[in-house]
Enzyme design. Structure first.
Site, short mmCIF file in Angstrom:
data_model
loop_
_atom_site.label_atom_id
_atom_site.label_comp_id
_atom_site.label_asym_id
_atom_site.label_seq_id
_atom_site.Cartn_x
_atom_site.Cartn_y
_atom_site.Cartn_z
CG ASP A 8 -58.16 -36.84 -20.10
OD1 ASP A 8 -57.03 -36.78 -19.61
OD2 ASP A 8 -59.04 -37.59 -19.63
CE1 TYR A 54 -49.92 -39.46 -24.23
CE2 TYR A 54 -50.88 -41.19 -22.87
CZ TYR A 54 -50.95 -40.34 -23.96
OH TYR A 54 -52.04 -40.39 -24.80
CD1 TRP A 73 -47.62 -38.42 -17.57
CD2 TRP A 73 -47.39 -36.91 -19.20
NE1 TRP A 73 -48.72 -38.51 -18.37
CE2 TRP A 73 -48.62 -37.59 -19.38
CE3 TRP A 73 -47.04 -35.90 -20.10
CZ2 TRP A 73 -49.50 -37.29 -20.43
CZ3 TRP A 73 -47.92 -35.61 -21.15
CH2 TRP A 73 -49.13 -36.30 -21.30
CG ASP A 93 -58.59 -46.81 -23.09
OD1 ASP A 93 -58.73 -47.46 -24.13
OD2 ASP A 93 -58.18 -47.34 -22.03
O1 PRP Z 1 -61.41 -43.19 -21.98
P1 PRP Z 1 -61.27 -43.81 -20.63
O2 PRP Z 1 -61.37 -45.32 -20.65
O3 PRP Z 1 -62.20 -43.19 -19.63
O4 PRP Z 1 -59.78 -43.58 -20.14
C1 PRP Z 1 -59.13 -42.34 -20.22
C2 PRP Z 1 -58.80 -41.80 -18.87
O5 PRP Z 1 -57.98 -42.75 -18.16
C3 PRP Z 1 -56.84 -42.10 -17.63
O6 PRP Z 1 -57.13 -41.59 -16.39
P2 PRP Z 1 -56.78 -42.29 -15.02
O7 PRP Z 1 -58.04 -42.60 -14.29
O8 PRP Z 1 -55.84 -43.43 -15.23
O9 PRP Z 1 -56.10 -41.11 -14.19
P3 PRP Z 1 -54.83 -40.18 -14.49
O10 PRP Z 1 -55.19 -39.21 -15.57
O11 PRP Z 1 -54.63 -39.48 -13.20
O12 PRP Z 1 -53.70 -41.06 -14.89
C4 PRP Z 1 -56.62 -40.96 -18.60
O13 PRP Z 1 -55.88 -39.91 -18.02
C5 PRP Z 1 -58.00 -40.54 -18.99
O14 PRP Z 1 -58.51 -39.54 -18.13
#
Ligand code: PRP
Length: 208
Positions: A113, A188, A190, A117
């Site tokens: 990933d 990022y 993108w 976060d």
């Molecule tokens: O550690 P966490 O608090 O779980 O956050 C991290 C996740 O949040 C974002 O995904 P998002 O749901 O925004 O989708 P995306 O990847 O499609 O942007 C990112 O891509 C991670 O997958």
């Protein structure tokens, strides 16, 4: 948050972060398969593959899973409640995998990933993948095989996490964050509307 407080990251920087992490990823063996968490994990996963596959080796397949964080569940997919909810929008097709690749049992699996976060998403991905592989192993009588899960992210935010990553489930796999950063918004490339302006900001911050 003002624009200046964001951490800007260029494509070049992402490329180099993947390149630098490759040796450590290989320290527990060549991954048999990469599982990218969409959408943010897709680009890092593809870049990473070129660096973790050494010349002459067979290609490493990339499979996608779709996980999104929502405040409210909205009635779709499976949900695990740790603060925000993880909604599963896409998952592995274990039947097709077995037919065209092999089962994941006994494999060295790399989950990718872009950012760790609150850790909610990685926790969900690891737990669910581990559960699925274990259930399949029980069904096929292959519980003696050693399935290893490693995790790679470009950035780990230095902050209290809302969920844990189980080392037991990783079974000897490694957790690698190419960079640990403060708890700030990461811009990022993108997502950039003006990629040239974005790159200039990333270079100014030393993230190129
Ligand atoms: O550690 P966490 O608090 O779980 O956050 C991290 C996740 O949040 C974002 O995904 P998002 O749901 O925004 O989708 P995306 O990847 O499609 O942007 C990112 O891509 C991670 O997958």
């Amino acid at each position: 948050m003002s624009e200046d407080e964001k951490i800007y990251v260029s494509y070049n920087n992402i490329h180099k972060l993947c390149q630098n992490a490759a040796t450590e990823i290989r320290s527990v063996g060549k991954p048999d398969i990469i599982i990218a968490i969409g959408g943010g994990g897709f680009i890092p996963a593809r870049i990473l593959r070129s660096f973790i596959k050494y010349p002459g080796e067979t290609n490493i397949p990339i499979q996608a899973i779709g996980l999104s964080l929502y405040e409210n569940m909205g009635g779709i997919g499976q949900v695990e409640k740790i603060g925000k909810e993880v909604v599963r929008t896409q998952w592995l097709d274990f039947g097709a995998l077995e037919q065209h690749f092999d089962s994941l049992i006994g494999k060295n699996i790399l989950i990718v990933d872009e950012v760790d976060d609150t850790r909610t998403t990685l926790h969900y991905a690891l737990n669910e993948l581990h559960k699925d592989v274990e259930e399949l192993a029980v069904k096929l009588g292959r519980t003696n095989e050693h399935t290893k899960f490693s995790i790679f992210v470009l950035h780990n935010k230095d902050k209290p996490k809302k969920a844990d990553i189980s080392r037991e489930m990783m079974n000897g796999g490694v957790y690698i964050a190419a960079k640990t950063v403060p708890d700030a918004w990461i811009a990022y490339p993108w997502e950039a509307i003006d990629i040239d302006e974005h790159s200039v900001k990333a270079i100014a911050q030393g993230n190129n």
